[in-house]
Design an enzyme around this catalytic site. Structure first.
Site, PDB file in Angstrom:
ATOM      1  N   ALA A 121      -1.006  11.651   6.726  1.00  0.00           N
ATOM      2  CA  ALA A 121      -0.512  11.786   5.353  1.00  0.00           C
ATOM      3  C   ALA A 121      -1.684  12.034   4.431  1.00  0.00           C
ATOM      4  O   ALA A 121      -2.810  11.653   4.724  1.00  0.00           O
ATOM      5  CB  ALA A 121       0.206  10.497   4.919  1.00  0.00           C
ATOM      6  N   ASN A 161     -13.051  10.581  12.322  1.00  0.00           N
ATOM      7  CA  ASN A 161     -13.132  10.247  10.890  1.00  0.00           C
ATOM      8  C   ASN A 161     -14.558  10.333  10.368  1.00  0.00           C
ATOM      9  O   ASN A 161     -14.820  10.968   9.339  1.00  0.00           O
ATOM     10  CB  ASN A 161     -12.530   8.861  10.634  1.00  0.00           C
ATOM     11  CG  ASN A 161     -11.018   8.852  10.826  1.00  0.00           C
ATOM     12  OD1 ASN A 161     -10.475   9.677  11.552  1.00  0.00           O
ATOM     13  ND2 ASN A 161     -10.333   7.934  10.181  1.00  0.00           N
ATOM     14  N   MET A 200       0.119   6.960   3.741  1.00  0.00           N
ATOM     15  CA  MET A 200       0.887   6.457   4.884  1.00  0.00           C
ATOM     16  C   MET A 200       2.023   5.533   4.446  1.00  0.00           C
ATOM     17  O   MET A 200       3.148   5.622   4.964  1.00  0.00           O
ATOM     18  CB  MET A 200      -0.037   5.731   5.861  1.00  0.00           C
ATOM     19  CG  MET A 200      -1.058   6.636   6.517  1.00  0.00           C
ATOM     20  SD  MET A 200      -0.310   7.950   7.503  1.00  0.00           S
ATOM     21  CE  MET A 200       0.220   7.028   8.932  1.00  0.00           C
ATOM     22  N   GLY A 222       0.859  -1.184   0.000  1.00  0.00           N
ATOM     23  CA  GLY A 222       0.000   0.000   0.000  1.00  0.00           C
ATOM     24  C   GLY A 222       0.891   1.229   0.000  1.00  0.00           C
ATOM     25  O   GLY A 222       1.449   1.595   1.043  1.00  0.00           O
ATOM     26  N   LYS A 224      -7.047   4.036  19.865  1.00  0.00           N
ATOM     27  CA  LYS A 224      -6.952   4.699  18.554  1.00  0.00           C
ATOM     28  C   LYS A 224      -8.264   4.557  17.784  1.00  0.00           C
ATOM     29  O   LYS A 224      -8.667   5.467  17.046  1.00  0.00           O
ATOM     30  CB  LYS A 224      -5.787   4.107  17.740  1.00  0.00           C
ATOM     31  CG  LYS A 224      -5.663   4.648  16.300  1.00  0.00           C
ATOM     32  CD  LYS A 224      -5.124   6.063  16.219  1.00  0.00           C
ATOM     33  CE  LYS A 224      -5.393   6.805  14.918  1.00  0.00           C
ATOM     34  NZ  LYS A 224      -4.605   6.497  13.771  1.00  0.00           N
ATOM     35  N   GLY A 254       0.064   4.363  -0.601  1.00  0.00           N
ATOM     36  CA  GLY A 254      -0.746   5.579  -0.554  1.00  0.00           C
ATOM     37  C   GLY A 254      -0.054   6.592   0.347  1.00  0.00           C
ATOM     38  O   GLY A 254       1.186   6.624   0.443  1.00  0.00           O
ATOM     39  N   ASN A 290     -10.517   7.433  15.653  1.00  0.00           N
ATOM     40  CA  ASN A 290     -11.100   7.334  14.305  1.00  0.00           C
ATOM     41  C   ASN A 290     -12.627   7.233  14.351  1.00  0.00           C
ATOM     42  O   ASN A 290     -13.310   7.720  13.455  1.00  0.00           O
ATOM     43  CB  ASN A 290     -10.505   6.126  13.563  1.00  0.00           C
ATOM     44  CG  ASN A 290      -9.008   6.233  13.430  1.00  0.00           C
ATOM     45  OD1 ASN A 290      -8.272   5.408  13.962  1.00  0.00           O
ATOM     46  ND2 ASN A 290      -8.528   7.258  12.759  1.00  0.00           N
TER      47      ASN A 290
HETATM   48  N1  NDP Z   1      -3.910   9.151   5.958  1.00  0.00           N
HETATM   49  C1  NDP Z   1      -3.754   9.304   7.274  1.00  0.00           C
HETATM   50  O1  NDP Z   1      -3.531  10.427   7.757  1.00  0.00           O
HETATM   51  C2  NDP Z   1      -3.808   8.117   8.179  1.00  0.00           C
HETATM   52  C3  NDP Z   1      -4.178   6.868   7.719  1.00  0.00           C
HETATM   53  N2  NDP Z   1      -4.148   5.785   8.577  1.00  0.00           N
HETATM   54  C4  NDP Z   1      -4.516   4.452   8.123  1.00  0.00           C
HETATM   55  O2  NDP Z   1      -3.490   3.938   7.285  1.00  0.00           O
HETATM   56  C5  NDP Z   1      -4.045   3.036   6.320  1.00  0.00           C
HETATM   57  C6  NDP Z   1      -3.641   3.503   4.915  1.00  0.00           C
HETATM   58  O3  NDP Z   1      -4.265   4.774   4.721  1.00  0.00           O
HETATM   59  P1  NDP Z   1      -3.782   5.866   3.651  1.00  0.00           P
HETATM   60  O4  NDP Z   1      -2.326   5.817   3.491  1.00  0.00           O
HETATM   61  O5  NDP Z   1      -4.430   7.134   4.066  1.00  0.00           O
HETATM   62  O6  NDP Z   1      -4.474   5.307   2.332  1.00  0.00           O
HETATM   63  P2  NDP Z   1      -4.463   5.859   0.836  1.00  0.00           P
HETATM   64  O7  NDP Z   1      -5.879   6.006   0.390  1.00  0.00           O
HETATM   65  O8  NDP Z   1      -3.591   7.044   0.700  1.00  0.00           O
HETATM   66  O9  NDP Z   1      -3.803   4.648   0.074  1.00  0.00           O
HETATM   67  C7  NDP Z   1      -4.288   3.310   0.203  1.00  0.00           C
HETATM   68  C8  NDP Z   1      -4.436   2.676  -1.165  1.00  0.00           C
HETATM   69  O10 NDP Z   1      -5.564   3.251  -1.816  1.00  0.00           O
HETATM   70  C9  NDP Z   1      -5.343   3.318  -3.229  1.00  0.00           C
HETATM   71  N3  NDP Z   1      -5.539   4.702  -3.635  1.00  0.00           N
HETATM   72  C10 NDP Z   1      -5.325   5.805  -2.869  1.00  0.00           C
HETATM   73  N4  NDP Z   1      -5.713   6.914  -3.509  1.00  0.00           N
HETATM   74  C11 NDP Z   1      -6.230   6.508  -4.696  1.00  0.00           C
HETATM   75  C12 NDP Z   1      -6.839   7.171  -5.769  1.00  0.00           C
HETATM   76  N5  NDP Z   1      -6.999   8.530  -5.783  1.00  0.00           N
HETATM   77  N6  NDP Z   1      -7.275   6.461  -6.807  1.00  0.00           N
HETATM   78  C13 NDP Z   1      -7.137   5.134  -6.819  1.00  0.00           C
HETATM   79  N7  NDP Z   1      -6.570   4.422  -5.824  1.00  0.00           N
HETATM   80  C14 NDP Z   1      -6.112   5.102  -4.765  1.00  0.00           C
HETATM   81  C15 NDP Z   1      -4.022   2.732  -3.479  1.00  0.00           C
HETATM   82  O11 NDP Z   1      -4.126   1.322  -3.674  1.00  0.00           O
HETATM   83  P3  NDP Z   1      -5.166   0.498  -4.593  1.00  0.00           P
HETATM   84  O12 NDP Z   1      -5.160   1.100  -5.960  1.00  0.00           O
HETATM   85  O13 NDP Z   1      -4.690  -0.902  -4.539  1.00  0.00           O
HETATM   86  O14 NDP Z   1      -6.536   0.652  -4.036  1.00  0.00           O
HETATM   87  C16 NDP Z   1      -3.316   2.924  -2.139  1.00  0.00           C
HETATM   88  O15 NDP Z   1      -2.324   1.979  -1.906  1.00  0.00           O
HETATM   89  C17 NDP Z   1      -5.558   3.055   6.558  1.00  0.00           C
HETATM   90  O16 NDP Z   1      -5.932   2.022   7.417  1.00  0.00           O
HETATM   91  C18 NDP Z   1      -5.780   4.399   7.255  1.00  0.00           C
HETATM   92  O17 NDP Z   1      -6.947   4.430   8.038  1.00  0.00           O
HETATM   93  C19 NDP Z   1      -3.695   5.891   9.864  1.00  0.00           C
HETATM   94  C20 NDP Z   1      -3.315   7.110  10.361  1.00  0.00           C
HETATM   95  C21 NDP Z   1      -3.398   8.321   9.578  1.00  0.00           C
HETATM   96  C1  KPL Z   2      -4.879  11.373  11.785  1.00  0.00           C
HETATM   97  C2  KPL Z   2      -6.036  10.608  12.324  1.00  0.00           C
HETATM   98  C3  KPL Z   2      -5.764  10.313  13.773  1.00  0.00           C
HETATM   99  C4  KPL Z   2      -7.257  11.464  12.257  1.00  0.00           C
HETATM  100  O1  KPL Z   2      -8.385  10.828  12.690  1.00  0.00           O
HETATM  101  C5  KPL Z   2      -6.191   9.351  11.519  1.00  0.00           C
HETATM  102  O2  KPL Z   2      -5.911   8.282  11.993  1.00  0.00           O
HETATM  103  C6  KPL Z   2      -6.754   9.407  10.149  1.00  0.00           C
HETATM  104  O3  KPL Z   2      -6.686  10.439   9.468  1.00  0.00           O
HETATM  105  O4  KPL Z   2      -7.274   8.362   9.755  1.00  0.00           O
END
Ligand code: NDP
Ligand code: KPL
Length: 312
Positions: free
Chosen positions: A132, A196, A11, A7, A188, A9, A192
């Site tokens: 992120a 969220n 994070m 993943g 945590k 994305g 969320n």
């Molecule tokens: N963002 C944050 O601030 C935080 C996030 N988290 C947690 O971390 C984990 C990962 O989250 P996060 O990094 O935000 O996830 P993202 O949405 O940024 O990325 C996850 C996956 O989604 C797909 N993706 C993302 N954006 C797009 C798009 N615009 N179009 C198509 N596909 C896309 C990609 O894979 P694919 O194409 O295979 O779907 C990617 O690997 C989750 O459980 C989240 O709750 C925890 C703390 C903070």
């Molecule tokens: C940063 C935080 C704690 C906000 O709820 C989070 O985990 C998210 O964006 O999914």
């Protein structure tokens, strides 16, 4: 350490970038073709607290998994909750008996999925308050700081978990060993389960939610529902402390952050993780005969909004 991140994305990209800058050998796996193409062509790019940063990292799609070569010491899961099982099914060939897997996803119950793919002595669970966002394929917005709490799922994994903590420490990721990761995960989940869903429904950031005069009673009621269900599973949440922990985000640097669920649903019209957060509490509440009306309503409203917006 040789680390594969599933993943890439927001994070996954943040952790990949910070761990690479600290000298680790990082490989990314992602299912979003435009993201793979952008990272291959121009590198992974970030606005990193106002500074432009670009790093070159190898990235593969799950279909290209046979090209990855040697097994990693550690796999970090950073898909969305609803992509976790499909991703692990696809990458089975890179998981050996010796591979450790760390899960930092938001939500409850990921270990039940991961147990099907990983030797449980090699499973590490945790949570993170890092944030992120993605501004486009291959482009990250990384602001503020955060921390991580993690613990091995069984005592056998402790030595390696301490090595992971050392590696994360050197990358500036602020890790801490949790003596009770189950508690950390529920605490945590309350973050969320409040921020969220509410920010996604109200279309606001964390600070804007915090300024409303109904934030406090809404948060306290939701936390109470989580606490009732958690208690049934042997986790006794300190509701007052959990409320203070969440309320502290209203005036901290993170206040400007739009939670990941907002980014999914409102910004990108993507399906959310609600069934692993408020939805999981509602479901468990039904099983245990515990009423969770706020969690039920938030889950249903988020699903309604997914349908109205045509989320995929
Ligand atoms: N963002 C944050 O601030 C935080 C996030 N988290 C947690 O971390 C984990 C990962 O989250 P996060 O990094 O935000 O996830 P993202 O949405 O940024 O990325 C996850 C996956 O989604 C797909 N993706 C993302 N954006 C797009 C798009 N615009 N179009 C198509 N596909 C896309 C990609 O894979 P694919 O194409 O295979 O779907 C990617 O690997 C989750 O459980 C989240 O709750 C925890 C703390 C903070
Ligand atoms: C940063 C935080 C704690 C906000 O709820 C989070 O985990 C998210 O964006 O999914």
């Amino acid at each position: 350490m040789k680390i594969t991140i599933l993943g890439a994305g927001g994070m996954g990209g943040r952790f990949g970038m910070m761990l690479h800058q600290a000298g680790n050998d990082i490989t990314l796996v992602d299912g979003w073709q435009a993201n793979i193409d952008a990272i291959r062509q121009d590198g992974l790019q970030a606005d990193f607290n106002g500074q432009p940063v670009t790093v070159k990292l190898p990235i593969y799609s799950p279909e290209e998994i046979d090209q990855i070569g040697d097994h990693a010491d550690l796999i970090i899961a950073f898909t969305k909750s609803n992509q976790l099982a499909t991703m692990f099914e696809a990458v089975k060939p890179i998981i050996s008996e010796n591979t450790y897997v760390l899960c930092l996803l938001n939500g409850i119950g990921h270990e039940e999925i991961l147990k099907n793919f990983v030797n449980i002595d090699h499973l590490i669970l945790g949570i993170t308050m890092w944030t992120a966002g993605m501004t486009g394929p291959g482009h990250l917005s990384l602001l503020g700081d955060g921390n991580i709490e993690l613990q091995n799922f069984t005592p056998a994994g402790k030595d390696f978990t301490l090595q992971v903590i050392d590696t994360f420490e050197k990358a500036g990721l602020n890790p801490a060993y949790s003596e009770n990761v189950k508690y950390s995960i529920w605490r945590k989940a309350c973050v969320n389960g409040t921020l969220n869903g509410l920010c996604s429904l109200l279309e606001c950031n964390i600070g804007e939610l915090g300024k409303t005069d109904v934030a406090e009673p809404m948060l306290r009621t939701i936390i109470h529902e989580f606490a009732l269900v958690a208690a049934h599973e042997g986790v006794n949440l300190d509701e007052a402390e959990v409320y203070q922990h969440i309320a502290a985000t209203f005036t901290a640097e993170i206040a400007a952050h739009y939670p990941s669920m907002y980014q999914d649903l409102v910004k990108n019209h993507r399906l959310t993780e609600i069934d692993f957060i408020n939805g999981a509490v509602w479901q468990k509440g039904q099983n245990y005969n515990i009423a969770t009306p706020y969690c039920a309503l938030i889950t249903q409203e988020i699903h309604a909004k997914e349908q109205i917006l045509g989320a995929k």
